[in-house]
Motif scaffolding. Sequence first.
Motif, PDB file in Angstrom:
ATOM      1  N   GLN A  70       1.020  -1.184  -0.017  1.00 19.48           N
ATOM      2  CA  GLN A  70       0.124  -0.087  -0.171  1.00 19.48           C
ATOM      3  C   GLN A  70       1.017   1.243  -0.028  1.00 19.48           C
ATOM      4  N   GLN A  71       2.167   1.327   0.783  1.00 24.35           N
ATOM      5  CA  GLN A  71       2.776   2.380   0.729  1.00 24.35           C
ATOM      6  C   GLN A  71       3.509   2.701  -0.576  1.00 24.35           C
ATOM      7  N   ARG A  72       3.922   1.615  -1.051  1.00 23.28           N
ATOM      8  CA  ARG A  72       4.397   1.761  -2.525  1.00 23.28           C
ATOM      9  C   ARG A  72       3.462   2.289  -3.441  1.00 23.28           C
ATOM     10  N   TYR A  73       2.239   1.752  -3.538  1.00 24.09           N
ATOM     11  CA  TYR A  73       1.282   2.193  -4.476  1.00 24.09           C
ATOM     12  C   TYR A  73       0.934   3.487  -4.176  1.00 24.09           C
ATOM     13  N   ASP A  74       0.818   4.074  -3.067  1.00 18.78           N
ATOM     14  CA  ASP A  74       0.483   5.370  -2.664  1.00 18.78           C
ATOM     15  C   ASP A  74       1.797   6.261  -3.050  1.00 18.78           C
ATOM     16  N   MET A  75       2.733   5.856  -2.879  1.00 16.80           N
ATOM     17  CA  MET A  75       4.101   6.633  -3.368  1.00 16.80           C
ATOM     18  C   MET A  75       3.910   6.937  -5.052  1.00 16.80           C
ATOM     19  N   PHE A  76       3.730   5.825  -5.777  1.00 18.12           N
ATOM     20  CA  PHE A  76       3.475   6.165  -7.008  1.00 18.12           C
ATOM     21  C   PHE A  76       2.627   6.861  -7.609  1.00 18.12           C
ATOM     22  N   LEU A  77       1.141   6.880  -6.762  1.00 20.44           N
ATOM     23  CA  LEU A  77       0.131   7.564  -7.131  1.00 20.44           C
ATOM     24  C   LEU A  77       0.692   9.120  -6.961  1.00 20.44           C
ATOM     25  N   GLU A  78       1.506   9.273  -5.629  1.00 18.72           N
ATOM     26  CA  GLU A  78       1.942  10.676  -5.624  1.00 18.72           C
ATOM     27  C   GLU A  78       2.994  11.172  -6.522  1.00 18.72           C
ATOM     28  N   ARG A  79       3.744  10.229  -7.054  1.00 21.99           N
ATOM     29  CA  ARG A  79       4.683  10.629  -7.876  1.00 21.99           C
ATOM     30  C   ARG A  79       3.819  11.076  -9.378  1.00 21.99           C
ATOM     31  N   LYS A  80       2.952  10.164  -9.681  1.00 21.73           N
ATOM     32  CA  LYS A  80       2.185  10.307 -10.863  1.00 21.73           C
ATOM     33  C   LYS A  80       1.562  11.688 -11.017  1.00 21.73           C
ATOM     34  N   ALA A  81       0.921  12.040  -9.739  1.00 21.36           N
ATOM     35  CA  ALA A  81       0.413  13.255  -9.626  1.00 21.36           C
ATOM     36  C   ALA A  81       1.408  14.532  -9.794  1.00 21.36           C
ATOM     37  N   SER A  82       2.516  14.126  -9.049  1.00 18.00           N
ATOM     38  CA  SER A  82       3.639  15.210  -9.198  1.00 18.00           C
ATOM     39  C   SER A  82       4.093  15.451 -10.675  1.00 18.00           C
ATOM     40  N   VAL A  83       4.307  14.230 -11.218  1.00 20.26           N
ATOM     41  CA  VAL A  83       4.628  14.438 -12.637  1.00 20.26           C
ATOM     42  C   VAL A  83       3.808  14.968 -13.760  1.00 20.26           C
ATOM     43  N   GLU A  84       2.482  14.597 -13.401  1.00 17.59           N
ATOM     44  CA  GLU A  84       1.427  15.350 -14.135  1.00 17.59           C
ATOM     45  C   GLU A  84       1.470  16.963 -13.975  1.00 17.59           C
ATOM     46  N   ALA A  85       1.722  17.440 -12.753  1.00 23.18           N
ATOM     47  CA  ALA A  85       1.577  18.697 -12.380  1.00 23.18           C
ATOM     48  C   ALA A  85       2.723  19.460 -13.302  1.00 23.18           C
ATOM     49  N   GLN A  86       4.047  18.544 -13.042  1.00 24.32           N
ATOM     50  CA  GLN A  86       5.095  18.994 -14.021  1.00 24.32           C
ATOM     51  C   GLN A  86       4.921  19.269 -15.333  1.00 24.32           C
ATOM     52  N   MET A  87       4.309  18.258 -15.945  1.00 26.92           N
ATOM     53  CA  MET A  87       4.076  18.547 -17.298  1.00 26.92           C
ATOM     54  C   MET A  87       3.079  19.611 -17.662  1.00 26.92           C
ATOM     55  N   GLU A  88       1.929  19.698 -16.879  1.00 26.28           N
ATOM     56  CA  GLU A  88       1.028  20.987 -17.150  1.00 26.28           C
ATOM     57  C   GLU A  88       2.196  22.246 -16.945  1.00 26.28           C
ATOM     58  N   GLU A  89       2.833  22.307 -16.124  1.00 30.07           N
ATOM     59  CA  GLU A  89       3.799  23.485 -16.100  1.00 30.07           C
ATOM     60  C   GLU A  89       4.719  23.480 -17.561  1.00 30.07           C
ATOM     61  N   LEU A  90       5.084  22.294 -17.718  1.00 33.02           N
ATOM     62  CA  LEU A  90       5.806  22.293 -18.968  1.00 33.02           C
ATOM     63  C   LEU A  90       5.202  22.889 -20.167  1.00 33.02           C
ATOM     64  N   LYS A  91       3.922  22.477 -20.171  1.00 35.20           N
ATOM     65  CA  LYS A  91       2.944  22.714 -21.355  1.00 35.20           C
ATOM     66  C   LYS A  91       2.710  24.267 -21.430  1.00 35.20           C
ATOM     67  N   LYS A  92       2.501  24.714 -20.431  1.00 32.64           N
ATOM     68  CA  LYS A  92       2.351  26.394 -20.385  1.00 32.64           C
ATOM     69  C   LYS A  92       3.745  26.889 -20.883  1.00 32.64           C
ATOM     70  N   THR A  93       4.834  26.467 -20.122  1.00 34.41           N
ATOM     71  CA  THR A  93       6.256  27.057 -21.003  1.00 34.41           C
ATOM     72  C   THR A  93       6.471  26.886 -22.311  1.00 34.41           C
ATOM     73  N   MET A  94       5.996  25.815 -22.706  1.00 34.51           N
ATOM     74  CA  MET A  94       5.976  25.634 -24.258  1.00 34.51           C
ATOM     75  C   MET A  94       5.155  26.548 -25.027  1.00 34.51           C
ATOM     76  N   GLU A  95       3.804  26.736 -24.491  1.00 30.63           N
ATOM     77  CA  GLU A  95       3.089  27.693 -25.030  1.00 30.63           C
ATOM     78  C   GLU A  95       3.794  29.256 -25.182  1.00 30.63           C
ATOM     79  N   VAL A  96       4.533  29.446 -24.248  1.00 32.20           N
ATOM     80  CA  VAL A  96       5.042  30.897 -24.303  1.00 32.20           C
ATOM     81  C   VAL A  96       6.211  30.863 -25.233  1.00 32.20           C
TER      82      VAL A  96
END
Length: 135
Positions: free
Chosen positions: A81-107
Amino acid sequence: MKTYSITEAAEHFNMTPHTLRYYDKEGLMPFIERTSSGRRVFKEADMEALKIIECLKSSGMPIKEIKHFIEWCSEGDSTLQQRYDMFLERKASVEAQMEELKKTMEVIDHKCSYYKTALDSGTEDIHKSKKVTSF
């Protein structure tokens, strides 16, 4: 069974042997075996583990947290469960990074278009009527 030296393992992951030694010193590779002379020997399973370590590192996870993950893995099923939760957190973090990078790419795309138009017309004055800044 195929094995890799520290240099071969480092090259495989496009890093330095120093980085792998650091990972080992920090407790990220307790599974690595050594020869009688003390040289690290990387097996296929070790390479797979390094792939996960590098994935977590590139996702922005600190070494200390990666070490927790490695410890959980060695504890077995009780930490699933801890490992699963950790990867869910990593996934959310990477998705947020991707959104920021998408905004950067638009500029960046906008500025490429801006400068291409200016280059094609030979001046930035083409943008003055649009109240666009050059910086």
